[in-house]
Design a protein around this motif. Structure first.
Motif, PDB file in Angstrom:
ATOM      1  N   UNK A  83     -72.139  22.127  61.641  1.00  0.00           N
ATOM      2  CA  UNK A  83     -70.777  21.727  61.306  1.00  0.00           C
ATOM      3  C   UNK A  83     -70.117  22.796  60.431  1.00  0.00           C
ATOM      4  N   UNK A  84     -68.871  23.085  60.702  1.00  0.00           N
ATOM      5  CA  UNK A  84     -68.039  24.053  59.972  1.00  0.00           C
ATOM      6  C   UNK A  84     -68.444  25.507  60.174  1.00  0.00           C
ATOM      7  N   UNK A  85     -69.270  25.817  61.160  1.00  0.00           N
ATOM      8  CA  UNK A  85     -69.590  27.200  61.504  1.00  0.00           C
ATOM      9  C   UNK A  85     -68.972  27.492  62.869  1.00  0.00           C
ATOM     10  N   UNK A  86     -68.111  28.522  62.926  1.00  0.00           N
ATOM     11  CA  UNK A  86     -67.429  28.874  64.176  1.00  0.00           C
ATOM     12  C   UNK A  86     -67.452  30.385  64.359  1.00  0.00           C
ATOM     13  N   UNK A  87     -67.410  30.826  65.601  1.00  0.00           N
ATOM     14  CA  UNK A  87     -67.394  32.246  65.901  1.00  0.00           C
ATOM     15  C   UNK A  87     -66.125  32.925  65.398  1.00  0.00           C
ATOM     16  N   UNK A  88     -65.042  32.191  65.318  1.00  0.00           N
ATOM     17  CA  UNK A  88     -63.778  32.815  64.891  1.00  0.00           C
ATOM     18  C   UNK A  88     -63.724  33.064  63.376  1.00  0.00           C
ATOM     19  N   UNK A  89     -64.796  32.760  62.653  1.00  0.00           N
ATOM     20  CA  UNK A  89     -64.850  33.072  61.229  1.00  0.00           C
ATOM     21  C   UNK A  89     -65.212  34.528  60.988  1.00  0.00           C
ATOM     22  N   UNK A  90     -65.593  35.242  62.036  1.00  0.00           N
ATOM     23  CA  UNK A  90     -65.985  36.635  61.925  1.00  0.00           C
ATOM     24  C   UNK A  90     -64.970  37.530  62.621  1.00  0.00           C
ATOM     25  N   UNK A  91     -64.845  38.784  62.172  1.00  0.00           N
ATOM     26  CA  UNK A  91     -63.999  39.713  62.916  1.00  0.00           C
ATOM     27  C   UNK A  91     -64.631  39.995  64.269  1.00  0.00           C
ATOM     28  N   UNK A  92     -63.828  40.098  65.297  1.00  0.00           N
ATOM     29  CA  UNK A  92     -64.342  40.270  66.643  1.00  0.00           C
ATOM     30  C   UNK A  92     -64.316  41.739  67.050  1.00  0.00           C
TER      31      UNK A  92
END
Length: 95
Positions: A83-92
């Protein structure tokens, strides 16, 4: 649980890209983590011996290890669907 294909059927391309594991971002995170670990593993024992290059190896190792470990942890959480971990939290790096 429903298959991932059914879950992604109603999503547009941006949403699909945010919910799948980004390849280049994952490779960069693993590279930074491994490079930082190796540089710190070599630099810290040399720091005890007092060699000149030890400080630069520890600094460079820290600069690699810190973002690599952070990105790897976020990617692990997103892959495991914590929960609350998403790929969009990192620079792509996949663009």
């Amino acid at each position: 649980p429903r298959p991932a294909v059914e879950l992604m059927a109603g999503l547009d391309d941006d949403d699909k890209r945010r919910r799948t594991c980004p390849l280049y971002t994952t490779l960069m995170a693993v590279f930074l983590l491994v490079a930082g670990t190796v540089l710190l593993g070599i630099g810290i024992p040399e720091l005890a011996q007092g060699t000149d290059r030890s400080i630069s190896m520890v600094v460079l190792g820290s600069l690699c290890f810190i973002p690599g470990s952070y990105a790897s942890w976020i990617l692990l959480g997103a892959c495991q669907r914590w929960r609350n971990y998403r790929y969009d939290q990192l620079p792509s790096y996949d663009d």
